[in-house]
Design a protein around this motif. Structure first.
Motif, PDB file in Angstrom:
ATOM      1  N   GLY A 176      44.480  41.527  43.497  1.00  0.00           N
ATOM      2  CA  GLY A 176      44.684  42.620  44.002  1.00  0.00           C
ATOM      3  C   GLY A 176      44.227  43.584  42.621  1.00  0.00           C
ATOM      4  O   GLY A 176      44.596  43.313  42.056  1.00  0.00           O
ATOM      5  N   ASP A 177      44.436  44.958  43.586  1.00  0.00           N
ATOM      6  CA  ASP A 177      44.481  46.225  42.460  1.00  0.00           C
ATOM      7  C   ASP A 177      45.688  46.769  42.206  1.00  0.00           C
ATOM      8  O   ASP A 177      45.227  47.904  41.934  1.00  0.00           O
ATOM      9  CB  ASP A 177      42.969  46.866  43.613  1.00  0.00           C
ATOM     10  CG  ASP A 177      41.753  46.717  43.456  1.00  0.00           C
ATOM     11  OD1 ASP A 177      41.304  46.254  42.033  1.00  0.00           O
ATOM     12  OD2 ASP A 177      41.383  46.701  44.191  1.00  0.00           O
ATOM     13  N   SER A 178      46.766  46.538  42.808  1.00  0.00           N
ATOM     14  CA  SER A 178      48.195  48.130  42.693  1.00  0.00           C
ATOM     15  C   SER A 178      48.612  48.171  41.359  1.00  0.00           C
ATOM     16  O   SER A 178      48.535  49.185  40.883  1.00  0.00           O
ATOM     17  CB  SER A 178      48.879  47.184  43.072  1.00  0.00           C
ATOM     18  OG  SER A 178      49.978  45.422  42.374  1.00  0.00           O
ATOM     19  N   MET A 179      47.645  47.236  40.101  1.00  0.00           N
ATOM     20  CA  MET A 179      47.393  47.605  38.653  1.00  0.00           C
ATOM     21  C   MET A 179      46.756  48.395  37.950  1.00  0.00           C
ATOM     22  O   MET A 179      46.611  48.598  37.095  1.00  0.00           O
ATOM     23  CB  MET A 179      48.417  46.456  38.273  1.00  0.00           C
ATOM     24  CG  MET A 179      49.556  45.680  38.131  1.00  0.00           C
ATOM     25  SD  MET A 179      51.324  47.016  38.259  1.00  0.00           S
ATOM     26  CE  MET A 179      50.564  47.291  36.292  1.00  0.00           C
ATOM     27  N   LEU A 180      46.367  48.947  39.003  1.00  0.00           N
ATOM     28  CA  LEU A 180      44.215  49.263  38.151  1.00  0.00           C
ATOM     29  C   LEU A 180      45.079  50.898  37.599  1.00  0.00           C
ATOM     30  O   LEU A 180      45.715  51.276  37.902  1.00  0.00           O
ATOM     31  CB  LEU A 180      43.711  49.990  39.407  1.00  0.00           C
ATOM     32  CG  LEU A 180      42.409  48.338  39.391  1.00  0.00           C
ATOM     33  CD1 LEU A 180      42.594  48.369  40.882  1.00  0.00           C
ATOM     34  CD2 LEU A 180      41.600  48.382  38.272  1.00  0.00           C
ATOM     35  N   PRO A 181      44.879  51.333  36.617  1.00  0.00           N
ATOM     36  CA  PRO A 181      43.718  51.073  35.595  1.00  0.00           C
ATOM     37  C   PRO A 181      44.532  49.876  34.400  1.00  0.00           C
ATOM     38  O   PRO A 181      42.893  49.431  33.739  1.00  0.00           O
ATOM     39  CB  PRO A 181      43.368  52.220  34.979  1.00  0.00           C
ATOM     40  CG  PRO A 181      44.263  52.812  34.563  1.00  0.00           C
ATOM     41  CD  PRO A 181      45.290  52.978  36.366  1.00  0.00           C
ATOM     42  N   THR A 182      45.622  49.597  34.857  1.00  0.00           N
ATOM     43  CA  THR A 182      45.916  48.878  33.441  1.00  0.00           C
ATOM     44  C   THR A 182      45.377  47.291  33.543  1.00  0.00           C
ATOM     45  O   THR A 182      44.708  46.442  32.518  1.00  0.00           O
ATOM     46  CB  THR A 182      47.498  49.005  33.724  1.00  0.00           C
ATOM     47  OG1 THR A 182      47.828  50.257  33.562  1.00  0.00           O
ATOM     48  CG2 THR A 182      48.165  48.257  32.367  1.00  0.00           C
ATOM     49  N   LEU A 183      45.778  46.826  35.036  1.00  0.00           N
ATOM     50  CA  LEU A 183      45.183  45.419  35.138  1.00  0.00           C
ATOM     51  C   LEU A 183      44.120  45.369  36.118  1.00  0.00           C
ATOM     52  O   LEU A 183      44.768  46.131  37.260  1.00  0.00           O
ATOM     53  CB  LEU A 183      46.428  44.539  35.585  1.00  0.00           C
ATOM     54  CG  LEU A 183      47.087  44.285  34.029  1.00  0.00           C
ATOM     55  CD1 LEU A 183      48.451  43.495  34.711  1.00  0.00           C
ATOM     56  CD2 LEU A 183      46.897  43.712  32.786  1.00  0.00           C
ATOM     57  N   GLU A 184      43.103  44.221  35.945  1.00  0.00           N
ATOM     58  CA  GLU A 184      42.430  44.001  37.082  1.00  0.00           C
ATOM     59  C   GLU A 184      41.937  42.962  37.866  1.00  0.00           C
ATOM     60  O   GLU A 184      42.879  42.215  37.047  1.00  0.00           O
ATOM     61  CB  GLU A 184      40.874  44.781  36.470  1.00  0.00           C
ATOM     62  CG  GLU A 184      40.743  45.763  35.516  1.00  0.00           C
ATOM     63  CD  GLU A 184      39.564  45.886  35.514  1.00  0.00           C
ATOM     64  OE1 GLU A 184      38.863  45.102  35.945  1.00  0.00           O
ATOM     65  OE2 GLU A 184      39.058  46.715  34.169  1.00  0.00           O
ATOM     66  N   ASN A 185      41.942  43.200  38.834  1.00  0.00           N
ATOM     67  CA  ASN A 185      41.638  41.839  39.695  1.00  0.00           C
ATOM     68  C   ASN A 185      40.741  40.935  39.437  1.00  0.00           C
ATOM     69  O   ASN A 185      39.621  41.079  38.537  1.00  0.00           O
ATOM     70  CB  ASN A 185      41.001  42.470  41.197  1.00  0.00           C
ATOM     71  CG  ASN A 185      41.220  41.607  42.356  1.00  0.00           C
ATOM     72  OD1 ASN A 185      42.256  40.461  42.803  1.00  0.00           O
ATOM     73  ND2 ASN A 185      39.672  41.381  43.452  1.00  0.00           N
ATOM     74  N   ARG A 186      41.889  40.187  39.636  1.00  0.00           N
ATOM     75  CA  ARG A 186      40.803  38.326  39.334  1.00  0.00           C
ATOM     76  C   ARG A 186      41.245  38.286  37.240  1.00  0.00           C
ATOM     77  O   ARG A 186      40.818  37.854  36.647  1.00  0.00           O
ATOM     78  CB  ARG A 186      39.683  37.955  39.040  1.00  0.00           C
ATOM     79  CG  ARG A 186      39.441  38.295  41.063  1.00  0.00           C
ATOM     80  CD  ARG A 186      37.992  37.305  40.755  1.00  0.00           C
ATOM     81  NE  ARG A 186      37.548  37.328  42.700  1.00  0.00           N
ATOM     82  CZ  ARG A 186      36.957  37.584  43.263  1.00  0.00           C
ATOM     83  NH1 ARG A 186      36.257  38.227  43.164  1.00  0.00           N
ATOM     84  NH2 ARG A 186      37.075  37.290  44.349  1.00  0.00           N
ATOM     85  N   GLU A 187      42.138  39.853  36.424  1.00  0.00           N
ATOM     86  CA  GLU A 187      41.662  39.360  34.872  1.00  0.00           C
ATOM     87  C   GLU A 187      43.007  38.352  34.943  1.00  0.00           C
ATOM     88  O   GLU A 187      43.918  38.135  35.951  1.00  0.00           O
ATOM     89  CB  GLU A 187      42.481  40.680  34.599  1.00  0.00           C
ATOM     90  CG  GLU A 187      42.567  40.410  33.067  1.00  0.00           C
ATOM     91  CD  GLU A 187      43.027  42.079  32.587  1.00  0.00           C
ATOM     92  OE1 GLU A 187      41.955  42.536  31.252  1.00  0.00           O
ATOM     93  OE2 GLU A 187      43.360  43.080  33.144  1.00  0.00           O
ATOM     94  N   TYR A 188      43.273  37.861  33.471  1.00  0.00           N
ATOM     95  CA  TYR A 188      44.045  36.505  33.216  1.00  0.00           C
ATOM     96  C   TYR A 188      44.522  37.511  32.403  1.00  0.00           C
ATOM     97  O   TYR A 188      44.156  38.328  31.596  1.00  0.00           O
ATOM     98  CB  TYR A 188      43.414  35.488  32.752  1.00  0.00           C
ATOM     99  CG  TYR A 188      43.358  33.918  33.223  1.00  0.00           C
ATOM    100  CD1 TYR A 188      44.243  33.688  34.483  1.00  0.00           C
ATOM    101  CD2 TYR A 188      42.019  34.121  34.254  1.00  0.00           C
ATOM    102  CE1 TYR A 188      43.049  32.891  35.268  1.00  0.00           C
ATOM    103  CE2 TYR A 188      41.133  33.788  34.553  1.00  0.00           C
ATOM    104  CZ  TYR A 188      41.671  33.204  35.974  1.00  0.00           C
ATOM    105  OH  TYR A 188      41.491  32.255  36.601  1.00  0.00           O
ATOM    106  N   ILE A 189      46.492  37.423  32.491  1.00  0.00           N
ATOM    107  CA  ILE A 189      47.078  37.983  31.879  1.00  0.00           C
ATOM    108  C   ILE A 189      48.393  37.077  31.517  1.00  0.00           C
ATOM    109  O   ILE A 189      48.800  35.537  32.046  1.00  0.00           O
ATOM    110  CB  ILE A 189      48.255  39.155  31.992  1.00  0.00           C
ATOM    111  CG1 ILE A 189      49.486  38.928  33.295  1.00  0.00           C
ATOM    112  CG2 ILE A 189      47.472  40.566  32.200  1.00  0.00           C
ATOM    113  CD1 ILE A 189      49.925  40.021  33.914  1.00  0.00           C
ATOM    114  N   ILE A 190      49.206  37.409  29.913  1.00  0.00           N
ATOM    115  CA  ILE A 190      50.015  35.747  29.476  1.00  0.00           C
ATOM    116  C   ILE A 190      51.070  36.895  29.639  1.00  0.00           C
ATOM    117  O   ILE A 190      51.614  38.055  29.491  1.00  0.00           O
ATOM    118  CB  ILE A 190      49.577  35.775  27.840  1.00  0.00           C
ATOM    119  CG1 ILE A 190      48.107  35.122  27.967  1.00  0.00           C
ATOM    120  CG2 ILE A 190      50.795  34.418  27.519  1.00  0.00           C
ATOM    121  CD1 ILE A 190      48.216  34.511  26.398  1.00  0.00           C
ATOM    122  N   GLY A 191      52.410  36.134  29.925  1.00  0.00           N
ATOM    123  CA  GLY A 191      54.125  36.616  30.191  1.00  0.00           C
ATOM    124  C   GLY A 191      55.165  35.973  29.537  1.00  0.00           C
ATOM    125  O   GLY A 191      54.185  34.315  29.083  1.00  0.00           O
TER     126      GLY A 191
END
Length: 124
Positions: free
Chosen positions: A28-43
């Motif tokens: 989804g797009d709720s964290m744009l522009p910080t995180l983009e849809n389909r992007e992977y992050i490490i938590g």
């Protein structure tokens, strides 16, 4: 003997890292522009969460990625007229969303809880 000890220590460190680290895919797009849809992050799993941290949590079998706007016992006020967000009386930002007229506009965050929003206020 030293080689076995080093391998055992590396194995222990790897297990410790794996149990605290997770890989999450953004949906989804709720964290744009910080995180983009389909992007992977490490938590990293932690109990030390502070204001402005990005957190990942699950509710009703849905995984959410949001920013902590306020922590427990803080007052969150959203001004309907100018759509600004105040935390304990301090201006934190503006909401771009047009339809906030039917929402509760003052929140007291319960102890051990968080008030979270996505960075893309129009799509939360």
């Amino acid at each position: 003997m030293k080689k076995k000890l080093i391998i055992a220590l590396l194995g222990f460190a790897l297990v410790a890292c794996i149990s605290k680290v997770c890989i999450i895919r953004v949906h989804g797009d709720s964290m744009l522009p910080t995180l983009e849809n389909r992007e992977y992050i490490i938590g990293i799993r932690t109990n030390n969460i502070e204001q402005n941290d990005i957190i990942v949590f699950e509710k009703d079998d849905v995984v959410y990625i949001k920013r902590v706007i306020a922590c427990g016992e803080c007052e969150v006020k959203i001004c309907e007229e100018n759509k600004e967000i105040y935390i304990n009386g301090n201006l934190e930002g503006s909401i771009i969303c047009d339809d906030i007229s039917n929402r509760k506009l003052i929140y007291i965050v319960p102890e051990d809880m968080f008030f979270v929003l996505g960075d893309n206020y129009e799509n939360n």
